[in-house]
Design a protein around this motif. Sequence first.
Motif, PDB file in Angstrom:
ATOM      1  N   LYS A 215       0.814  -1.225   0.000  1.00 52.77           N
ATOM      2  CA  LYS A 215       0.000   0.000   0.000  1.00 52.77           C
ATOM      3  C   LYS A 215       0.846   1.274   0.000  1.00 52.77           C
ATOM      4  O   LYS A 215       0.303   2.373   0.017  1.00 52.77           O
ATOM      5  CB  LYS A 215      -0.904   0.009   1.240  1.00 52.77           C
ATOM      6  CG  LYS A 215      -1.821  -1.202   1.383  1.00 52.77           C
ATOM      7  CD  LYS A 215      -2.885  -1.217   0.305  1.00 52.77           C
ATOM      8  CE  LYS A 215      -3.860  -2.368   0.503  1.00 52.77           C
ATOM      9  NZ  LYS A 215      -4.713  -2.195   1.682  1.00 52.77           N
ATOM     10  N   ALA A 216       2.175   1.139   0.002  1.00 59.27           N
ATOM     11  CA  ALA A 216       3.072   2.295   0.017  1.00 59.27           C
ATOM     12  C   ALA A 216       4.331   1.930  -0.753  1.00 59.27           C
ATOM     13  O   ALA A 216       4.672   0.745  -0.884  1.00 59.27           O
ATOM     14  CB  ALA A 216       3.419   2.692   1.455  1.00 59.27           C
ATOM     15  N   PRO A 217       5.045   2.919  -1.280  1.00 62.18           N
ATOM     16  CA  PRO A 217       6.274   2.635  -2.034  1.00 62.18           C
ATOM     17  C   PRO A 217       7.271   1.870  -1.179  1.00 62.18           C
ATOM     18  O   PRO A 217       7.431   2.145   0.002  1.00 62.18           O
ATOM     19  CB  PRO A 217       6.803   4.033  -2.394  1.00 62.18           C
ATOM     20  CG  PRO A 217       5.627   4.934  -2.307  1.00 62.18           C
ATOM     21  CD  PRO A 217       4.756   4.370  -1.225  1.00 62.18           C
ATOM     22  N   LEU A 218       7.937   0.912  -1.810  1.00 62.24           N
ATOM     23  CA  LEU A 218       8.918   0.102  -1.101  1.00 62.24           C
ATOM     24  C   LEU A 218      10.030  -0.254  -2.076  1.00 62.24           C
ATOM     25  O   LEU A 218       9.772  -0.691  -3.191  1.00 62.24           O
ATOM     26  CB  LEU A 218       8.256  -1.175  -0.570  1.00 62.24           C
ATOM     27  CG  LEU A 218       9.033  -1.983   0.462  1.00 62.24           C
ATOM     28  CD1 LEU A 218       9.213  -1.175   1.734  1.00 62.24           C
ATOM     29  CD2 LEU A 218       8.311  -3.285   0.777  1.00 62.24           C
ATOM     30  N   VAL A 286       6.765   0.947   9.816  1.00 66.67           N
ATOM     31  CA  VAL A 286       5.405   0.623   9.396  1.00 66.67           C
ATOM     32  C   VAL A 286       4.942   1.731   8.457  1.00 66.67           C
ATOM     33  O   VAL A 286       4.797   2.885   8.864  1.00 66.67           O
ATOM     34  CB  VAL A 286       4.451   0.490  10.592  1.00 66.67           C
ATOM     35  CG1 VAL A 286       3.018   0.233  10.104  1.00 66.67           C
ATOM     36  CG2 VAL A 286       4.901  -0.642  11.509  1.00 66.67           C
ATOM     37  N   LEU A 287       4.734   1.383   7.192  1.00 65.67           N
ATOM     38  CA  LEU A 287       4.363   2.344   6.152  1.00 65.67           C
ATOM     39  C   LEU A 287       2.979   2.078   5.576  1.00 65.67           C
ATOM     40  O   LEU A 287       2.441   2.921   4.862  1.00 65.67           O
ATOM     41  CB  LEU A 287       5.399   2.304   5.013  1.00 65.67           C
ATOM     42  CG  LEU A 287       6.866   2.488   5.437  1.00 65.67           C
ATOM     43  CD1 LEU A 287       7.780   2.309   4.222  1.00 65.67           C
ATOM     44  CD2 LEU A 287       7.078   3.846   6.069  1.00 65.67           C
ATOM     45  N   ASN A 288       2.423   0.913   5.868  1.00 63.96           N
ATOM     46  CA  ASN A 288       1.108   0.548   5.353  1.00 63.96           C
ATOM     47  C   ASN A 288       0.054   1.474   5.955  1.00 63.96           C
ATOM     48  O   ASN A 288      -0.192   1.443   7.164  1.00 63.96           O
ATOM     49  CB  ASN A 288       0.800  -0.903   5.718  1.00 63.96           C
ATOM     50  CG  ASN A 288      -0.503  -1.387   5.120  1.00 63.96           C
ATOM     51  OD1 ASN A 288      -1.329  -0.604   4.661  1.00 63.96           O
ATOM     52  ND2 ASN A 288      -0.703  -2.691   5.125  1.00 63.96           N
ATOM     53  N   PRO A 289      -0.597   2.307   5.127  1.00 65.41           N
ATOM     54  CA  PRO A 289      -1.577   3.252   5.686  1.00 65.41           C
ATOM     55  C   PRO A 289      -2.737   2.569   6.394  1.00 65.41           C
ATOM     56  O   PRO A 289      -3.370   3.178   7.266  1.00 65.41           O
ATOM     57  CB  PRO A 289      -2.039   4.046   4.455  1.00 65.41           C
ATOM     58  CG  PRO A 289      -1.650   3.224   3.280  1.00 65.41           C
ATOM     59  CD  PRO A 289      -0.430   2.467   3.678  1.00 65.41           C
ATOM     60  N   PRO A 301       1.177   8.266   0.374  1.00 66.32           N
ATOM     61  CA  PRO A 301       2.598   7.909   0.268  1.00 66.32           C
ATOM     62  C   PRO A 301       3.128   8.003  -1.153  1.00 66.32           C
ATOM     63  O   PRO A 301       4.293   8.324  -1.377  1.00 66.32           O
ATOM     64  CB  PRO A 301       2.645   6.470   0.798  1.00 66.32           C
ATOM     65  CG  PRO A 301       1.251   5.953   0.635  1.00 66.32           C
ATOM     66  CD  PRO A 301       0.359   7.133   0.819  1.00 66.32           C
ATOM     67  N   TRP A 302       2.277   7.726  -2.125  1.00 66.73           N
ATOM     68  CA  TRP A 302       2.712   7.795  -3.524  1.00 66.73           C
ATOM     69  C   TRP A 302       2.973   9.241  -3.930  1.00 66.73           C
ATOM     70  O   TRP A 302       3.936   9.537  -4.636  1.00 66.73           O
ATOM     71  CB  TRP A 302       1.674   7.147  -4.425  1.00 66.73           C
ATOM     72  CG  TRP A 302       1.358   5.747  -4.010  1.00 66.73           C
ATOM     73  CD1 TRP A 302       0.296   5.327  -3.280  1.00 66.73           C
ATOM     74  CD2 TRP A 302       2.156   4.583  -4.242  1.00 66.73           C
ATOM     75  NE1 TRP A 302       0.369   3.971  -3.057  1.00 66.73           N
ATOM     76  CE2 TRP A 302       1.489   3.487  -3.637  1.00 66.73           C
ATOM     77  CE3 TRP A 302       3.360   4.357  -4.907  1.00 66.73           C
ATOM     78  CZ2 TRP A 302       1.991   2.192  -3.690  1.00 66.73           C
ATOM     79  CZ3 TRP A 302       3.858   3.068  -4.959  1.00 66.73           C
ATOM     80  CH2 TRP A 302       3.182   2.011  -4.353  1.00 66.73           C
ATOM     81  N   GLN A 303       2.123  10.155  -3.481  1.00 62.99           N
ATOM     82  CA  GLN A 303       2.336  11.563  -3.780  1.00 62.99           C
ATOM     83  C   GLN A 303       3.595  12.081  -3.085  1.00 62.99           C
ATOM     84  O   GLN A 303       4.350  12.876  -3.654  1.00 62.99           O
ATOM     85  CB  GLN A 303       1.126  12.393  -3.335  1.00 62.99           C
ATOM     86  CG  GLN A 303       1.244  13.889  -3.661  1.00 62.99           C
ATOM     87  CD  GLN A 303       1.411  14.138  -5.141  1.00 62.99           C
ATOM     88  OE1 GLN A 303       0.597  13.663  -5.946  1.00 62.99           O
ATOM     89  NE2 GLN A 303       2.456  14.885  -5.521  1.00 62.99           N
ATOM     90  N   THR A 304       3.829  11.598  -1.869  1.00 63.45           N
ATOM     91  CA  THR A 304       5.035  12.012  -1.157  1.00 63.45           C
ATOM     92  C   THR A 304       6.283  11.528  -1.879  1.00 63.45           C
ATOM     93  O   THR A 304       7.289  12.238  -1.960  1.00 63.45           O
ATOM     94  CB  THR A 304       5.012  11.485   0.285  1.00 63.45           C
ATOM     95  OG1 THR A 304       3.847  11.984   0.957  1.00 63.45           O
ATOM     96  CG2 THR A 304       6.252  11.922   1.046  1.00 63.45           C
ATOM     97  N   LEU A 305       6.230  10.315  -2.425  1.00 66.22           N
ATOM     98  CA  LEU A 305       7.353   9.814  -3.200  1.00 66.22           C
ATOM     99  C   LEU A 305       7.589  10.696  -4.429  1.00 66.22           C
ATOM    100  O   LEU A 305       8.731  11.033  -4.751  1.00 66.22           O
ATOM    101  CB  LEU A 305       7.103   8.371  -3.638  1.00 66.22           C
ATOM    102  CG  LEU A 305       8.183   7.761  -4.543  1.00 66.22           C
ATOM    103  CD1 LEU A 305       9.527   7.711  -3.831  1.00 66.22           C
ATOM    104  CD2 LEU A 305       7.767   6.361  -5.015  1.00 66.22           C
TER     105      LEU A 305
END
Length: 319
Positions: A215-218, A286-289, A301-305
């Motif tokens: 659910k978040a960039p990795l 923990v990055l999973n929203p 998180p995608w916009q932040t990336l």
Amino acid sequence: MTDRPSADAPSRAEEFEEHRARLLAIAYRILGSVADAEDVVQETWLRWEASATRPRSTRAFLATITTRLAVDVLRSARARRETYPGPWFPEPLVSDPYTDPERSAELADSVSMAALLLLERLSPLERAVFVLREVFGYPYAEVAATVERSEDACRQLCARARAHMAQERPRFAVDRAEADGLTATFIAALRAGDVDRLREVLAADAVLVADAGGKAPLFGDGVFVGDRLIRLLVGMAPDALAAGVTLTPERINGGPGAILHSADGHVLGTWALDVIDGRVQTIRAVLNPDKLGHLGPLADPWQTLQDTKDARAAARRQG
């Protein structure tokens, strides 16, 4: 057998509220999920409210309902966790809902990320017995009634769980002030891009493991060790900071850690740090929203990336 309430007895809502914090604490340790623990406690309330009689021990009655519901949820969650994409961590907890000076050491130790990951290796029944007996100090008679096993069986379950936990747990004690000071130094070095200082603060084989759940960039498999971890931190930090990302020291699951926020102040993730021999040994991110909603409004998180990439591109153009 039950008693009739007296005319001046507290209301059901008042009785329940007296125990809510403990019930949440029990459910979280069994489940490793704040959201699931809250759902279990809400269902416990509904069953308590609908009950036609009052038990002799409200404390035991509510703990029994909560534990049985939590064990049922855990059993179904186990199947989902087996197919979870990438590393899995418990939902981060900023503050334990329940405090008890007489059991403060057990409560603090049992809520750490390391302990919760070890509890994941126990069977649901072992986990429930261990939490009730070893963490909250319930007598074996109440534990046995709760899990519907004999007292002897519960003693055996608890002994197995205790032995497993003792065998797997690292044998060290960390001074809170020392760990918090080390965390502050680590974050300051990260903000400054100070590679030498980072090497002093991090253990030589320090590892960062990230739970993004798809659910978040990795990057890669989400596991970074030693020099690869240093390169990741030094390579990403300046661009992320330029994009407005902040890293604020915070107690996570009773230990040192930090919360990451986006430029608009929304939650991006958490870091929980294991400190051993005066150095940071493990960073659990923990990055999973899906696991962060209880901490506040969530960032994209995608916009932040993308913002981080834009900041990197702008820095290159200026350079």
